[in-house]
Enzyme design. Sequence first.
Site, PDB file in Angstrom:
ATOM      1  N   PRO A 148       0.816  -1.219   0.000  1.00 51.83           N
ATOM      2  CA  PRO A 148       0.000   0.000   0.000  1.00 51.83           C
ATOM      3  C   PRO A 148       0.849   1.269   0.000  1.00 51.83           C
ATOM      4  O   PRO A 148       2.009   1.236   0.419  1.00 51.83           O
ATOM      5  CB  PRO A 148      -0.799  -0.122   1.302  1.00 51.83           C
ATOM      6  CG  PRO A 148      -0.011  -1.035   2.154  1.00 51.83           C
ATOM      7  CD  PRO A 148       0.672  -1.986   1.239  1.00 51.83           C
ATOM      8  N   ARG A 180       5.812  15.329  -8.055  1.00 48.72           N
ATOM      9  CA  ARG A 180       5.961  15.980  -6.755  1.00 48.72           C
ATOM     10  C   ARG A 180       7.193  16.877  -6.808  1.00 48.72           C
ATOM     11  O   ARG A 180       8.052  16.704  -7.686  1.00 48.72           O
ATOM     12  CB  ARG A 180       6.134  14.942  -5.644  1.00 48.72           C
ATOM     13  CG  ARG A 180       4.891  14.096  -5.427  1.00 48.72           C
ATOM     14  CD  ARG A 180       5.159  12.988  -4.419  1.00 48.72           C
ATOM     15  NE  ARG A 180       4.030  12.066  -4.367  1.00 48.72           N
ATOM     16  CZ  ARG A 180       4.138  10.749  -4.178  1.00 48.72           C
ATOM     17  NH1 ARG A 180       5.324  10.206  -4.045  1.00 48.72           N
ATOM     18  NH2 ARG A 180       3.062  10.001  -4.123  1.00 48.72           N
ATOM     19  N   ARG A 273       4.871  12.052   5.380  1.00 47.87           N
ATOM     20  CA  ARG A 273       5.578  12.295   4.115  1.00 47.87           C
ATOM     21  C   ARG A 273       5.138  13.619   3.501  1.00 47.87           C
ATOM     22  O   ARG A 273       5.921  14.303   2.844  1.00 47.87           O
ATOM     23  CB  ARG A 273       5.326  11.123   3.148  1.00 47.87           C
ATOM     24  CG  ARG A 273       6.204  11.155   1.926  1.00 47.87           C
ATOM     25  CD  ARG A 273       6.073   9.920   1.079  1.00 47.87           C
ATOM     26  NE  ARG A 273       4.791   9.870   0.380  1.00 47.87           N
ATOM     27  CZ  ARG A 273       4.403   8.873  -0.404  1.00 47.87           C
ATOM     28  NH1 ARG A 273       5.176   7.825  -0.574  1.00 47.87           N
ATOM     29  NH2 ARG A 273       3.235   8.904  -1.017  1.00 47.87           N
ATOM     30  N   ARG A 284      -5.960   6.973  -0.665  1.00 42.90           N
ATOM     31  CA  ARG A 284      -4.896   5.960  -0.586  1.00 42.90           C
ATOM     32  C   ARG A 284      -5.122   5.026   0.607  1.00 42.90           C
ATOM     33  O   ARG A 284      -4.887   3.824   0.511  1.00 42.90           O
ATOM     34  CB  ARG A 284      -3.521   6.645  -0.515  1.00 42.90           C
ATOM     35  CG  ARG A 284      -3.110   7.203  -1.875  1.00 42.90           C
ATOM     36  CD  ARG A 284      -1.797   7.946  -1.884  1.00 42.90           C
ATOM     37  NE  ARG A 284      -1.567   8.477  -3.229  1.00 42.90           N
ATOM     38  CZ  ARG A 284      -0.480   8.272  -3.972  1.00 42.90           C
ATOM     39  NH1 ARG A 284       0.515   7.566  -3.492  1.00 42.90           N
ATOM     40  NH2 ARG A 284      -0.367   8.773  -5.183  1.00 42.90           N
TER      41      ARG A 284
HETATM   42  N1  LIG Z   1       9.941   1.295   8.721  1.00 45.35           N
HETATM   43  C1  LIG Z   1       9.603   2.581   8.699  1.00 45.35           C
HETATM   44  N2  LIG Z   1       9.365   3.249   9.837  1.00 45.35           N
HETATM   45  C2  LIG Z   1       9.001   4.552   9.816  1.00 45.35           C
HETATM   46  N3  LIG Z   1       8.874   5.278   8.687  1.00 45.35           N
HETATM   47  C3  LIG Z   1       9.098   4.671   7.529  1.00 45.35           C
HETATM   48  C4  LIG Z   1       9.470   3.301   7.456  1.00 45.35           C
HETATM   49  N4  LIG Z   1       9.635   2.966   6.161  1.00 45.35           N
HETATM   50  C5  LIG Z   1       9.370   4.088   5.444  1.00 45.35           C
HETATM   51  N5  LIG Z   1       9.067   5.116   6.268  1.00 45.35           N
HETATM   52  C6  LIG Z   1       8.665   6.455   5.885  1.00 45.35           C
HETATM   53  O1  LIG Z   1       7.315   6.369   5.397  1.00 45.35           O
HETATM   54  C7  LIG Z   1       7.089   7.300   4.346  1.00 45.35           C
HETATM   55  C8  LIG Z   1       6.568   6.532   3.144  1.00 45.35           C
HETATM   56  O2  LIG Z   1       7.592   5.734   2.623  1.00 45.35           O
HETATM   57  P1  LIG Z   1       7.760   5.506   1.049  1.00 45.35           P
HETATM   58  O3  LIG Z   1       7.628   6.806   0.325  1.00 45.35           O
HETATM   59  O4  LIG Z   1       8.996   4.726   0.858  1.00 45.35           O
HETATM   60  O5  LIG Z   1       6.463   4.635   0.804  1.00 45.35           O
HETATM   61  P2  LIG Z   1       5.956   3.926  -0.567  1.00 45.35           P
HETATM   62  O6  LIG Z   1       5.452   2.609  -0.171  1.00 45.35           O
HETATM   63  O7  LIG Z   1       7.026   3.974  -1.558  1.00 45.35           O
HETATM   64  O8  LIG Z   1       4.762   4.868  -0.980  1.00 45.35           O
HETATM   65  P3  LIG Z   1       4.077   5.098  -2.436  1.00 45.35           P
HETATM   66  O9  LIG Z   1       3.480   3.803  -2.827  1.00 45.35           O
HETATM   67  O10 LIG Z   1       3.066   6.135  -2.190  1.00 45.35           O
HETATM   68  O11 LIG Z   1       5.154   5.551  -3.373  1.00 45.35           O
HETATM   69  C9  LIG Z   1       8.416   7.986   4.074  1.00 45.35           C
HETATM   70  O12 LIG Z   1       8.399   9.266   4.705  1.00 45.35           O
HETATM   71  C10 LIG Z   1       9.442   7.077   4.730  1.00 45.35           C
HETATM   72  O13 LIG Z   1      10.570   7.792   5.207  1.00 45.35           O
HETATM   73  N1  LIG Z   2       0.572  -0.972 -11.711  1.00 47.09           N
HETATM   74  C1  LIG Z   2       1.520  -0.056 -11.497  1.00 47.09           C
HETATM   75  N2  LIG Z   2       1.600   0.582 -10.318  1.00 47.09           N
HETATM   76  C2  LIG Z   2       2.581   1.482 -10.144  1.00 47.09           C
HETATM   77  C3  LIG Z   2       3.532   1.753 -11.141  1.00 47.09           C
HETATM   78  N3  LIG Z   2       4.378   2.690 -10.663  1.00 47.09           N
HETATM   79  C4  LIG Z   2       4.003   2.967  -9.432  1.00 47.09           C
HETATM   80  N4  LIG Z   2       2.910   2.245  -9.102  1.00 47.09           N
HETATM   81  C5  LIG Z   2       2.179   2.207  -7.840  1.00 47.09           C
HETATM   82  O1  LIG Z   2       1.375   3.354  -7.726  1.00 47.09           O
HETATM   83  C6  LIG Z   2       1.191   3.649  -6.350  1.00 47.09           C
HETATM   84  C7  LIG Z   2       1.316   5.114  -6.095  1.00 47.09           C
HETATM   85  O2  LIG Z   2       2.590   5.574  -6.387  1.00 47.09           O
HETATM   86  P1  LIG Z   2       2.986   7.111  -6.115  1.00 47.09           P
HETATM   87  O3  LIG Z   2       4.364   7.278  -6.643  1.00 47.09           O
HETATM   88  O4  LIG Z   2       1.976   7.959  -6.794  1.00 47.09           O
HETATM   89  O5  LIG Z   2       2.930   7.284  -4.601  1.00 47.09           O
HETATM   90  C8  LIG Z   2       2.211   2.792  -5.579  1.00 47.09           C
HETATM   91  O6  LIG Z   2       1.500   1.706  -5.000  1.00 47.09           O
HETATM   92  C9  LIG Z   2       3.090   2.273  -6.626  1.00 47.09           C
HETATM   93  O7  LIG Z   2       3.597   0.983  -6.325  1.00 47.09           O
HETATM   94  C10 LIG Z   2       3.411   1.047 -12.374  1.00 47.09           C
HETATM   95  O8  LIG Z   2       4.212   1.201 -13.322  1.00 47.09           O
HETATM   96  N5  LIG Z   2       2.415   0.171 -12.503  1.00 47.09           N
END
Ligand SMILES: Nc1ncnc2c1ncn2[C@@H]1O[C@H](COP(=O)(O)OP(=O)(O)OP(=O)(O)O)[C@@H](O)[C@H]1O
Ligand SMILES: Nc1nc2c(ncn2[C@@H]2O[C@H](COP(=O)(O)O)[C@@H](O)[C@H]2O)c(=O)[nH]1
Length: 395
Positions: A148, A180, A273, A284
């Site tokens: 998620p 962003r 974040r 979300r």
């Molecule tokens: N284990 C953890 N404990 C606390 N904070 C965390 C941890 N892992 C990640 N974070 C923080 O949580 C926030 C969300 O992390 P991240 O952007 O990597 O999530 P994501 O799964 O990639 O989200 P998205 O799918 O929206 O791109 C960031 O600010 C990150 O620094």
């Molecule tokens: N099916 C796909 N999902 C994707 C791809 N790239 C990113 N993602 C997913 O979207 C959400 C939201 O991302 P965000 O950058 O807007 O926070 C996250 O769950 C990603 O894993 C893709 O190419 N295909």
Amino acid sequence: MKPFYDQQGGAPTLIHQDQQNGASNGSELKDGTFQTSTTIGNKTYVIGGADSETLSIDVRIFDKCLGEWVNPTVLGTKPLSCEGHSVVLLKDRIIVLKKNPKPDDHTWFLEVDTQYVRRQKKKLGTEVVAWSKGVIGNVEKPVVISGPSGVGKGTLISKLMKEFPSMFGFSVSHTTRAARGMEKDGVHYHFSEKSIMEKEIKDGKFLEFASVHGNLYGTSVEAVEMVSDAGKRCILDIDVQGARSVRASSLEAIFIFICPPTMEELERRLRKRGTETEEQVLKRLRNAQAEIEQGKSSGIFDFILYNDKLAECYDSLKKLLGLDGYVTPPPNPAAREFNLPMDYSVCKLDDRIIIYDNSLELENIIMLDVSSLEGGAPGRTRGLDFIRMEQLHIQ
Ligand SMILES: Nc1ncnc2c1ncn2[C@@H]1O[C@H](COP(=O)(O)OP(=O)(O)OP(=O)(O)O)[C@@H](O)[C@H]1O
Ligand SMILES: Nc1nc2c(ncn2[C@@H]2O[C@H](COP(=O)(O)O)[C@@H](O)[C@H]2O)c(=O)[nH]1
């Protein structure tokens, strides 16, 4: 002797021999172009000439039942036209070996009846063929990471890429969402217009795509192949719908789902974040519940990791990727290149293709082993193994 079909008109012209296994290995036509024909059942696949727009090798099909030419939908990246080529028929695809090629551009596959092609035929309702470039050897399976929004996928991936820069490469997705503040086009995402991305999806350029939190996201075939071509292991950060599509595709990958310790902690991370509006955060979080249920129960994922303490989760991730304490040597891109002679003939022996020139001297005979092919359209076909007969003789 098999009829060889004239590209221009309807009447088949008999112009070549050298028939083996349904494939006729080529002739230069009056206009200087070169073509081969391969007959499978009632269809003859004529490969050759150049598409005037793209300068790529053209494909046409003569359907003997209909008694007419069919222009198929041609998917995948097309090979650029060359001075000539040889064809060999495998079960569901035709190997096209270019003549006078570049060291990394000699072997292509025209898929005519693979699972991917059959699926596309059903979907599009037309005759379909798909190109796939052949690559020597294999790279480690790509890693698909889902979970998620806000769970920490990006954070874990960044740590992995920072610690192992020569081992991993990130598949840069396309998205229609706005960038962003700190995000760069082509690095974090390819930020695209919806109409353009939809057209590219229709053209078969995407391995998977999905509507996620109100925007379109997708992984292009090119994004994954660019990483693999650099000899690196590809990491995909995609949602559960995307992971499901990749699971059903020809890309063999390892699928990892990241769970938050609690929904409250997920919300805290997303809010902290600070990249989403209140409305987007709520959307979300609503989607997160369903994603976690699917992640845990759908059977798509090979591993589920809980991202509670970041350092612990990262260690578990490294462990399941076999990276705990293991030092992998850097990739050697040169090992994936091979030079074919300027001109040659081919013949097929089981899973081996023998490539030889007129001299028939051992040092000029090459064996191409195709017994361990992996992947295929809409991406590369991996696992080519070229062996010089001279080497076999010495051993
Ligand atoms: N284990 C953890 N404990 C606390 N904070 C965390 C941890 N892992 C990640 N974070 C923080 O949580 C926030 C969300 O992390 P991240 O952007 O990597 O999530 P994501 O799964 O990639 O989200 P998205 O799918 O929206 O791109 C960031 O600010 C990150 O620094
Ligand atoms: N099916 C796909 N999902 C994707 C791809 N790239 C990113 N993602 C997913 O979207 C959400 C939201 O991302 P965000 O950058 O807007 O926070 C996250 O769950 C990603 O894993 C893709 O190419 N295909």
